[in-house]
Design an enzyme around this catalytic site. Structure first.
Site, PDB file in Angstrom:
ATOM      1  N   GLU A  69     -10.310   1.962   3.568  1.00 51.03           N
ATOM      2  CA  GLU A  69      -9.800   3.109   2.564  1.00 51.03           C
ATOM      3  C   GLU A  69     -11.234   3.479   2.043  1.00 51.03           C
ATOM      4  OE1 GLU A  69      -6.331   2.413  -0.088  1.00 51.03           O
ATOM      5  OE2 GLU A  69      -7.881   2.632  -1.624  1.00 51.03           O
TER       6      GLU A  69
ATOM      7  N   HIS B 178      -7.628  -3.621   4.309  1.00 55.15           N
ATOM      8  CA  HIS B 178      -7.178  -2.431   4.442  1.00 55.15           C
ATOM      9  C   HIS B 178      -7.866  -1.563   3.455  1.00 55.15           C
ATOM     10  CE1 HIS B 178      -4.685   0.757   2.282  1.00 55.15           C
ATOM     11  NE2 HIS B 178      -3.861   1.008   3.445  1.00 55.15           N
ATOM     12  N   ASN B 179      -8.107  -2.172   2.255  1.00 51.54           N
ATOM     13  CA  ASN B 179      -8.656  -1.359   1.254  1.00 51.54           C
ATOM     14  C   ASN B 179     -10.113  -1.012   1.533  1.00 51.54           C
ATOM     15  OD1 ASN B 179      -6.350  -1.514  -0.013  1.00 51.54           O
ATOM     16  ND2 ASN B 179      -7.185  -1.912  -2.243  1.00 51.54           N
TER      17      ASN B 179
ATOM     18  N   LYS C 274      -4.589  -6.762   3.331  1.00 55.72           N
ATOM     19  CA  LYS C 274      -4.386  -5.779   2.275  1.00 55.72           C
ATOM     20  C   LYS C 274      -5.871  -5.506   1.778  1.00 55.72           C
ATOM     21  CE  LYS C 274      -2.688  -2.674  -0.565  1.00 55.72           C
ATOM     22  NZ  LYS C 274      -3.814  -2.090  -1.394  1.00 55.72           N
TER      23      LYS C 274
ATOM     24  N   SER D 134       0.801  -1.326   0.057  1.00 55.21           N
ATOM     25  CA  SER D 134       0.088   0.030  -0.085  1.00 55.21           C
ATOM     26  C   SER D 134       0.823   1.070   0.115  1.00 55.21           C
ATOM     27  CB  SER D 134      -0.982   0.204   1.332  1.00 55.21           C
ATOM     28  OG  SER D 134      -1.660   1.190   1.148  1.00 55.21           O
TER      29      SER D 134
HETATM   30  C1  6PG Z   1      -3.265   1.301  -1.800  1.00 55.36           C
HETATM   31  C2  6PG Z   1      -4.437   1.455  -2.588  1.00 55.36           C
HETATM   32  C3  6PG Z   1      -4.242   0.718  -3.933  1.00 55.36           C
HETATM   33  C4  6PG Z   1      -5.708   0.653  -4.609  1.00 55.36           C
HETATM   34  C5  6PG Z   1      -6.180   2.028  -5.053  1.00 55.36           C
HETATM   35  C6  6PG Z   1      -7.380   2.066  -6.212  1.00 55.36           C
HETATM   36  O1  6PG Z   1      -3.042   0.776  -0.743  1.00 55.36           O
HETATM   37  O2  6PG Z   1      -2.147   1.833  -2.268  1.00 55.36           O
HETATM   38  O3  6PG Z   1      -5.526   0.774  -1.820  1.00 55.36           O
HETATM   39  O4  6PG Z   1      -3.826  -0.644  -3.634  1.00 55.36           O
HETATM   40  O5  6PG Z   1      -5.292  -0.008  -6.101  1.00 55.36           O
HETATM   41  O6  6PG Z   1      -6.576   2.643  -3.858  1.00 55.36           O
HETATM   42  O7  6PG Z   1      -8.314   1.169  -5.610  1.00 55.36           O
HETATM   43  P1  6PG Z   1      -9.895   1.192  -6.197  1.00 55.36           P
HETATM   44  O8  6PG Z   1      -9.402   1.302  -7.779  1.00 55.36           O
HETATM   45  O9  6PG Z   1     -10.642   0.075  -5.956  1.00 55.36           O
HETATM   46  O10 6PG Z   1     -10.407   2.367  -5.597  1.00 55.36           O
END
Ligand code: 6PG
Length: 477
Positions: free
Chosen positions: A193, A189-190, A186, A132
């Site tokens: 996010e 985590h997303n 991960k 990330s």
């Molecule tokens: C990270 C992000 C990354 C992710 C983008 C786009 O931790 O660096 O999570 O891995 O690919 O944030 O994700 P989406 O296209 O699903 O919004």
């Protein structure tokens, strides 16, 4: 460059792959590099003359593999899914016992578990590693979540720790468990996010649509929050983005951007996996759903003049309520994410260390925030039911912030401004804090229409009754 000399190989010189390769070279490691489209390789190696001595270009898979010291560590930064399976089939015959291949993409952890199992008895190792931090993070210090064998971890650890982001000197990388553990963490985590981004966007929407605030004013407010408990990367970039000006029109940048967001799937995976385990990730689900609705632009435009806004009167919350709403929402979304990790850890026998996960998210990753240090402390301290929101410090923070969240959600309801993430977080909080919920009626309904049985509070076992016989005779049909 002599054969067998490179410390690591990086296959895939796209944005993330090339940034990680340069980071490794910068940290003193010799890196064999290659790419499916071989014409990129020379351009990449020539880009930074100071590092080119550390980069060993290879133009086919065999010479790439040969250039790496055994036991080999090979990082693949290629599209997830079928390309990864094809790559494994191609590279496996070239590898020797003890070699490790790492998938550093955003992969579905189910596929990672399958790939790990496929290699398990071959003497070769498969690692699923979540990375990330985007391109900048990969180049200067990402947060990395590793899943795989101890053998692989011992092999890759010095390199991973050298290139990782550091939080007060502590590298933001850890071996979290076997097989899919790294990619699962991960994924969650997303999911967090997504929820965090959504809640920030909701507060922007409330101020814009119900308060008539201009983008830059909202940006300034968010910028101010980065100096307090809401300090975080996502708040920082949101504040900055809201204050940016479009060079073409002179309008605020956000005002010329289409209100339609894409997604690559990790947020959705979080929700799917949570549901499969009987868990709730409602704040994350709201964020994934909101991206879906954002894509329905034509429908929304057609609906706007046709549907009543339903405004019932509201008071725009003050700045402190808005800040508290975000704080409570952020704590609750993380609590949902960590709860999914707890359940996955039990389901897959990963023995995840939640405190360590919070620690490696403190720097380098997209959701890095001041709160993560508090979460790590909470997981290391007294934690009733193992639940983040029951930690003493979190209870204090929530007690202070909840009234603000309630007033903000009420304002959204009154103004007809959708706050799906914040509302879902609040609804979850109100569900989890009640000893007596309403599923007694759900049990009654299921037994009434389908004889599914119910449990009583005063007797063990399953029960069933003839419901019509127990209801008043004169009730309406
Ligand atoms: C990270 C992000 C990354 C992710 C983008 C786009 O931790 O660096 O999570 O891995 O690919 O944030 O994700 P989406 O296209 O699903 O919004």
């Amino acid at each position: 460059m002599a054969e067998n000399g490179a410390d690591i190989g990086v296959y895939g010189l796209g944005t993330m792959g090339s940034a990680l390769a340069l980071n490794l070279a910068d940290s003193g490691f010799t890196v064999a590099v290659t790419n499916r489209e071989t014409d990129w390789i020379d351009t990449f190696v020539a880009e930074d003359a100071s590092l080119s001595g550390k980069l060993v270009p290879a133009y086919d898979l065999q010479s790439f593999v040969r250039a790496i010291a055994t036991p080999r560590t090979i990082l693949f930064m290629i599209p997830s899914g079928a390309p990864m399976d094809a790559m494994i089939d191609e590279v496996l015959p070239l590898l020797e016992e003890g070699d490790t291949i790492i998938d550093g993409g955003n992969a579905d952890f189910n596929a990672t578990r399958r790939r790990f199992d496929k290699l398990k008895d071959t003497g070769k190792h498969f690692v699923g590693m979540g990375v990330s931090g985007g391109e900048f993070g990969a180049r200067t210090g990402p947060s990395m979540m590793v899943g795989g064998s101890r053998h692989s971890w011992q092999q890759m650890k010095p390199m991973a720790e050298a290139i990782a982001a550091k939080f007060e000197g502590d590298p933001c990388v850890a071996h979290l468990g076997p097989d899919g553990a790294g990619h699962f963490v991960k994924t969650v985590h997303n999911g967090i996010e997504y929820a965090d981004m959504q809640m920030i966007a909701e507060l922007y929407g409330l101020l814009r649509d119900a308060g008539d605030w201009e983008a830059a004013r909202i940006g300034k407010l968010f910028e101010g929050w980065t100096k307090g408990p809401l300090s975080s990367y996502l708040m920082e970039i949101s504040g900055a983005a809201l204050q940016a000006t479009d060079p073409k029109t002179g309008a605020p940048m956000v005002d010329v951007i289409l209100d339609q967001a894409g997604q690559k799937g990790t947020g959705r995976w979080t929700v799917i996996e949570a549901l499969k385990m009987g868990q709730s990730a409602s704040a994350i689900e709201a964020a994934v759903g909101a991206r879906g609705w954002s894509a329905e632009k034509t429908t929304r435009e057609a609906a706007e003049p046709l549907l009543e806004p339903g405004t019932t009167g509201f008071e725009l919350p003050d700045a402190q309520d808005l800040e508290h709403a975000m704080l409570a929402g952020r704590i609750l979304a993380h609590a949902q994410g960590f709860r999914i990790l707890t359940t996955a850890s039990e389901t897959f026998e990963w023995d995840l260390d939640l405190a360590r996960i919070a620690e490696i998210w403190r720097a380098g990753c997209i959701i890095r925030s001041a709160l993560l240090d508090d979460f790590a402390d909470a997981f290391r301290g007294e934690l009733p039911q193992g639940h983040l929101i029951l930690a003493p410090a979190m209870r204090t923070a929530l007690a202070e912030a909840l009234p603000g969240l309630r007033r903000v959600v009420a304002a959204g309801v009154g103004a007809g401004v959708a706050l799906p993430g914040l509302s879902a977080a609040l609804a979850w909080y109100d569900s989890i804090r009640r000893g007596r919920g309403t599923a007694n009626l759900i049990q009654a309904q299921r037994d009434f229409f389908g004889a599914h049985g119910f449990e009583r509070i005063d007797e063990d076992g399953k029960h069933h009754v003839d419901w019509p016989a127990l209801c008043p005779a004169e009730r309406d049909p």
